[in-house]
Design an enzyme around this catalytic site. Structure first.
Site, mmCIF file in Angstrom:
data_model
loop_
_atom_site.group_PDB
_atom_site.id
_atom_site.type_symbol
_atom_site.label_atom_id
_atom_site.label_comp_id
_atom_site.label_asym_id
_atom_site.label_seq_id
_atom_site.Cartn_x
_atom_site.Cartn_y
_atom_site.Cartn_z
ATOM 1 C CG ASP A 119 29.623 -17.606 -27.875
ATOM 2 O OD1 ASP A 119 29.046 -17.804 -28.888
ATOM 3 O OD2 ASP A 119 29.143 -16.695 -27.221
ATOM 4 C CD GLN B 193 21.907 -18.601 -25.633
ATOM 5 O OE1 GLN B 193 21.618 -17.888 -26.798
ATOM 6 N NE2 GLN B 193 21.588 -19.681 -25.656
ATOM 7 C CG HIS C 273 22.558 -13.743 -24.854
ATOM 8 N ND1 HIS C 273 21.448 -13.057 -25.140
ATOM 9 C CD2 HIS C 273 23.072 -14.752 -25.791
ATOM 10 C CE1 HIS C 273 20.865 -13.624 -26.080
ATOM 11 N NE2 HIS C 273 21.864 -14.604 -26.805
ATOM 12 N NE ARG D 170 17.671 -17.715 -26.248
ATOM 13 C CZ ARG D 170 18.197 -16.898 -27.094
ATOM 14 N NH1 ARG D 170 19.029 -17.157 -28.112
ATOM 15 N NH2 ARG D 170 17.807 -15.595 -26.791
ATOM 16 N NE ARG E 113 20.882 -10.338 -30.214
ATOM 17 C CZ ARG E 113 21.035 -11.481 -30.881
ATOM 18 N NH1 ARG E 113 21.574 -11.620 -31.771
ATOM 19 N NH2 ARG E 113 20.801 -12.501 -30.073
ATOM 20 C CB CYS F 99 24.730 -19.328 -27.062
ATOM 21 S SG CYS F 99 26.288 -18.644 -27.755
HETATM 22 N N1 CP Z 1 21.957 -17.541 -29.545
HETATM 23 C C1 CP Z 1 21.710 -16.434 -29.760
HETATM 24 O O1 CP Z 1 21.174 -15.418 -29.306
HETATM 25 O O2 CP Z 1 21.282 -16.629 -31.435
HETATM 26 P P1 CP Z 1 20.989 -15.342 -32.330
HETATM 27 O O3 CP Z 1 22.054 -14.430 -32.392
HETATM 28 O O4 CP Z 1 20.580 -15.963 -33.763
HETATM 29 O O5 CP Z 1 19.973 -14.661 -31.846
HETATM 30 N N1 NVA Z 2 28.929 -13.943 -27.992
HETATM 31 C C1 NVA Z 2 28.163 -14.180 -29.224
HETATM 32 C C2 NVA Z 2 26.665 -14.450 -28.779
HETATM 33 C C3 NVA Z 2 26.038 -14.954 -30.050
HETATM 34 C C4 NVA Z 2 24.609 -15.521 -29.750
HETATM 35 C C5 NVA Z 2 28.172 -12.684 -29.741
HETATM 36 O O1 NVA Z 2 27.803 -11.800 -29.012
HETATM 37 O O2 NVA Z 2 27.989 -12.780 -30.926
#
Ligand code: CP
Ligand code: NVA
Length: 344
Positions: A234, A141, A138, A321, A111, A276
């Site tokens: 989101d 997801q 993502h 997930r 990540r 999400c």
């Molecule tokens: N939706 C998601 O990716 O959550 P986290 O940032 O908690 O991993």
């Molecule tokens: N768009 C958000 C998604 C988090 C799961 C971010 O990147 O922070």
């Protein structure tokens, strides 16, 4: 005799667009199958003895937890490598890090920020790399999200998903492209300044031509949410971004509230809300309180009423997930018998 090969074997999972629509559909169905196995205590230790690195340059609750539990269920050992605990970025390049981790681990979750970083990692690791979120995409997801929709509606083709909010973030872009691969009509409902760029829209259009999906990008809320089966939103400001003032100004009219849910005019039994997560639906967070003090808002992208309503599917989505990530890891790293995946 026909010979079968696992078309996923050894591949990285960086963005849905790198796979075919049939392959993405396969991963969704495999996720549903793995969820069933877990619910019925049926063993599925496809990654017995493997070592998995979980490299996080941004915070996470769901993705990290899902990878850890999925690894344990599959018989693999996960090792968490947090942002401040490795040499990555400060004393060592992505290329060198990839070579080292790839020599010890059988698979790597990453990540981070720019998508080219995860591409670089995959290029030099020599083992499958799974994108746990970048600024652009993502993908894990997406498998969970469309799995959740298939669980609720029994099919995907012809459904309409309206994403309302910051339409140029990783989740919105991913929903648009992946939905178009699956025959889902994805509507991105966002102010002009926050819509997906032309390149992403072109990728979605290309897939939509194959599947019959009808993607739409609009700043018109009523037209965008009409007939939706899923209202999805989101956060207004993603990880790595900071301009709250601008976003609050632009996105206030796009808040998901009960009036917006009603504006779909969809039969309530055929309508769900998804997010999400994490979500700002009250002031019970540090950011929630700061925004309340600065702008007077007690809720942001979604109201507490919708978040706790009969439409709410965001916690089923979050739970999904885990089997989705399990499917991605098992397909690309496990010694599985997966027949060639054909279109249609
Ligand atoms: N939706 C998601 O990716 O959550 P986290 O940032 O908690 O991993
Ligand atoms: N768009 C958000 C998604 C988090 C799961 C971010 O990147 O922070």
């Amino acid at each position: 005799m026909e010979t079968f090969q696992n078309v996923f074997q050894g591949r990285s999972f960086l963005a849905c667009k790198d796979f075919t629509p049939a392959e993405i559909s396969y991963l969704i169905d495999f996720s549903l199958h793995l969820k069933y196995l877990k619910q019925h205590n049926l063993p599925h230790r496809y990654l017995e003895g493997k070592a998995i690195a979980l490299l996080f340059e941004k915070t996470s609750t769901r993705t990290r937890s899902a990878f850890v539990v999925a690894c344990n269920d599959l018989g693999a050992h996960p090792e968490f490598l947090g942002a401040d605990s490795t040499q990555l970025g400060k004393k060592e390049s992505i290329e060198d890090t990839a070579k080292v981790l790839g020599s010890m681990f059988d698979g790597i979750e990453y990540r981070g920020f720019a998508h080219r970083d995860v591409e670089m990692l995959a290029k030099y690791a020599g083992v499958p790399v799974w994108n746990g979120l970048t600024t652009e995409w993502h993908p894990t997801q997406m498998i969970a999200d469309y799995m959740t929709m298939k669980e609720k509606f029994g099919h995907l083709q012809g459904l309409t998903l309206a994403f309302v909010g910051d339409g140029h973030n990783n989740v919105a872009r991913s929903l648009l492209v992946c939905g178009s691969m699956l025959g889902v009509n994805v509507h991105i409902v966002s102010p002009a300044a926050l819509q997906p760029d032309q390149e992403v829209q072109a990728i979605a259009e290309k897939f939509a031509k194959q599947t019959g999906a009808k993607p739409l990008v609009t700043d018109q809320i009523q037209a965008g949410v009409a007939c939706a089966n899923v209202i999805y939103t989101d956060v207004w400001v993603s990880m790595g971004e900071h301009d709250w003032e601008e976003r609050v100004k632009l996105l206030r009219p796009y808040q998901v509230n009960m009036d917006l849910m009603k504006a779909t005019e969809t039969d309530p039994d055929k309508l769900i809300f998804m997010h999400c997560l994490p979500a700002f639906h009250d002031t019970n967070t540090q950011y929630g309180q700061e925004i309340h003090e600065k702008y007077g808002l007690t809720e942001m992208e979604v109201t507490d009423e919708v978040f706790r309503s009969k439409y709410a599917w965001q916690f089923t989505e979050a739970a999904n997930r885990m089997p989705a990530i399990k499917a991605i890891m098992a397909a690309t790293l496990g010694n599985l018998f997966i027949p060639t995946v054909n279109e249609n």
